[in-house]
Each structure stands twice: as structure tokens, then as C-alpha cells.
Design an enzyme around this catalytic site. Structure first.
Site, short mmCIF file in Angstrom:
data_model
loop_
_atom_site.label_atom_id
_atom_site.label_comp_id
_atom_site.label_asym_id
_atom_site.label_seq_id
_atom_site.Cartn_x
_atom_site.Cartn_y
_atom_site.Cartn_z
N GLU A 128 -23.20 -3.22 35.55
CA GLU A 128 -23.00 -2.25 34.48
C GLU A 128 -21.53 -2.33 34.07
OE1 GLU A 128 -24.89 -0.36 32.46
OE2 GLU A 128 -22.88 -0.05 31.65
N CYS A 144 -23.86 -11.58 31.72
CA CYS A 144 -24.38 -10.29 31.28
C CYS A 144 -23.27 -9.23 31.18
CB CYS A 144 -25.54 -9.85 32.17
SG CYS A 144 -26.64 -8.69 31.34
N ILE A 196 -31.64 -9.10 31.14
CA ILE A 196 -31.94 -7.75 31.64
C ILE A 196 -30.97 -6.78 30.99
CG2 ILE A 196 -32.16 -6.32 33.69
CD1 ILE A 196 -32.37 -9.03 35.30
N ARG A 197 -31.48 -5.95 30.09
CA ARG A 197 -30.61 -5.04 29.32
C ARG A 197 -29.35 -5.79 28.88
NH1 ARG A 197 -32.48 -2.37 33.47
NH2 ARG A 197 -30.55 -2.47 34.65
N HIS A 237 -28.95 -14.32 33.36
CA HIS A 237 -28.60 -14.32 34.79
C HIS A 237 -29.12 -15.56 35.49
CE1 HIS A 237 -27.48 -10.00 35.12
NE2 HIS A 237 -28.33 -9.85 34.13
N GLU A 289 -28.13 -16.79 38.10
CA GLU A 289 -27.98 -16.63 39.56
C GLU A 289 -29.24 -16.08 40.22
OE1 GLU A 289 -26.60 -14.76 37.30
OE2 GLU A 289 -26.86 -12.65 37.84
#
Ligand code: GLN
Length: 219
Positions: free
Chosen positions: A52, A83, A143-144, A184, A186
């Protein structure tokens, strides 16, 4: 000179640190966590993980790493942001939280949670310029995620979304020693993006020029 097995840090304040450490090791680096100034000083390159961005921004101040990290980026430290990490590297952010700041360095405008308005998450196999061979796309898991709304003239676009509501949106970029993906790699067990970054660190191909640094911007 950067050693054959460079030491690459993962900023370990919040986010999916462990996955990046494993992918970096698989990609040929000596991977370490970075939470303190001395740890930052010891790395040849750094990964800013997903998580975040507002929380990481706040913790960077708490841990007194924000300014030292901005200085190292300005000095040419190779950095890969995934991200939330992409948001942190962006010079400009849309839909940021009030008072959200970035580290900056990468001449892009990102839109935070861009996919979230249509789909929380999105997965797609994508070709990634310089990373994937023909027919061997990477599985891009969003993801978001942010996307790159606008990239400066010197920024190389490495990937765009191929289909669906976000088709055509830029989701991977590089400028000099700075690399960013909206997705992502990873978490998929595919270490090609990390291997590519390790190679960037090895070759230390220089700092981006004329970087104004992070800005605050909300929409
Ligand atoms: N939406 C998050 C942010 O704004 C990023 C999500 C992620 O890193 N998976 O920071």
C-alpha cells in the site's frame, strides 16, 4: 564495479517482501531486506514491493529513509518498483490519498487503483519488451494496481494491457536504471523480470537525467 552477484535490497517496511527476496535470489542476486539507513547504503540496487503506497510513504518518513532514498535514486541507484512500488517511483500520481507523496524519479503519471474501478484484479499473459522471448509471455497479475496514464518522452514502454476494459494501458516502463511494473511477477514463480533487473544492476546503466523528484498530486 558492480559484482557478478550484486546485493539487491527489498524495502521491507510493508508489502510482499519475502516473494521479492526469493525472486531476486533466483534471478542471481544476493537479496537483503532494507529497513535502516546502513542497510540502504550497502545495496547495489533496490526493489520497492507491492503493498500500500500510502502506508509505505508514511513508514519511509517514520524510519527516516525517505530523503536518503530520494538522494540515492537521484544518484543513480537502480530501482525496480512493483505495483505500490511503481506509484512510489512515479513523479506524478492521480487518485492519490490526500497528502500522499511519492519518492519520484520516474517521469510518469500513474493512476492509483486504476483497475479497481472496473475490476479489482486482472490477469493476463503479456509480452514484455527486453524480457520475454516471442511466445513466452509473462503472467501479469494485477491487484488493485495502478496504470501509467502518461509517460515522458524518454521513458520506454515495455508492456501494455492487451485486452479487456484496460486494453492499451501502459503497465511496464523503464527509464535508465528505473524499472516499474503495475503487476506482480514475484508471486507467479517466474523470475524473468527480477533476472532482468539484476542484469540492469550489474550493468549499472546510469541514472536517468533531469529528474525533478516526487510531487504531490491528487485528483
Ligand atoms: N493500491 C495499492 C496502492 O495504492 C497498490 C496495490 C498493490 O501494490 N498490490 O498502493
Amino acid at each position: 564495479m558492480t559484482p557478478a552477484r550484486p546485493t539487491i535490497g527489498v524495502l521491507a517496511l510493508q508489502g510482499d517482501v519475502r516473494e521479492h527476496l526469493a525472486a531476486l535470489e533466483a534471478g542471481g542476486a544476493h537479496a537483503v531486506t532494507v529497513r535502516r539507513l546502513a542497510e540502504l547504503a550497502a545495496v547495489d540496487g533496490l526493489v520497492l514491493p507491492g503493498g500500500e503506497s500510502t502506508t509505505i510513504d508514511r513508514l519511509l518518513r517514520t524510519f527516516e529513509l525517505r530523503e536518503p532514498l530520494r538522494e540515492r535514486i537521484a544518484g543513480g541507484l537502480p530501482v525496480y518498483g512493483s505495483c505500490a512500488g511503481m506509484i512510489l517511483l512515479a513523479d506524478r500520481v492521480l487518485d492519490g490519498a490526500p497528502d500522499q507523496e511519492t519518492l519520484g524519479g520516474l517521469d510518469i503519471t500513474v493512476r492509483r487503483n486504476a483497475f479497481g474501478r472496473q475490476v479489482e484484479s486482472w490477469e493476463e499473459d503479456l509480452p514484455l519488451e527486453g524480457v520475454t522471448a516471442a511466445g513466452e509471455d509473462v503472467r501479469a497479475v494485477f491487484i488493485r494496481a495502478p496504470w501509467v496514464e502518461e509517460a515522458g518522452p524518454d521513458v520506454r514502454v515495455l508492456a501494455r494491457v492487451g485486452s479487456g476494459p484496460a486494453a492499451g494501458r501502459i503497465v511496464a516502463v523503464r527509464h535508465g536504471g528505473l524499472l516499474a511494473t503495475s503487476f506482480h511477477p514475484e508471486i507467479t514463480g517466474d523470475d524473468r523480470v527480477h533476472r532482468y533487473f539484476v542484469e540492469m544492476v550489474r550493468s549499472q546503466d546510469g541514472p536517468p537525467v533531469d529528474r525533478p523528484g516526487g510531487t504531490t498530486s491528487t485528483e
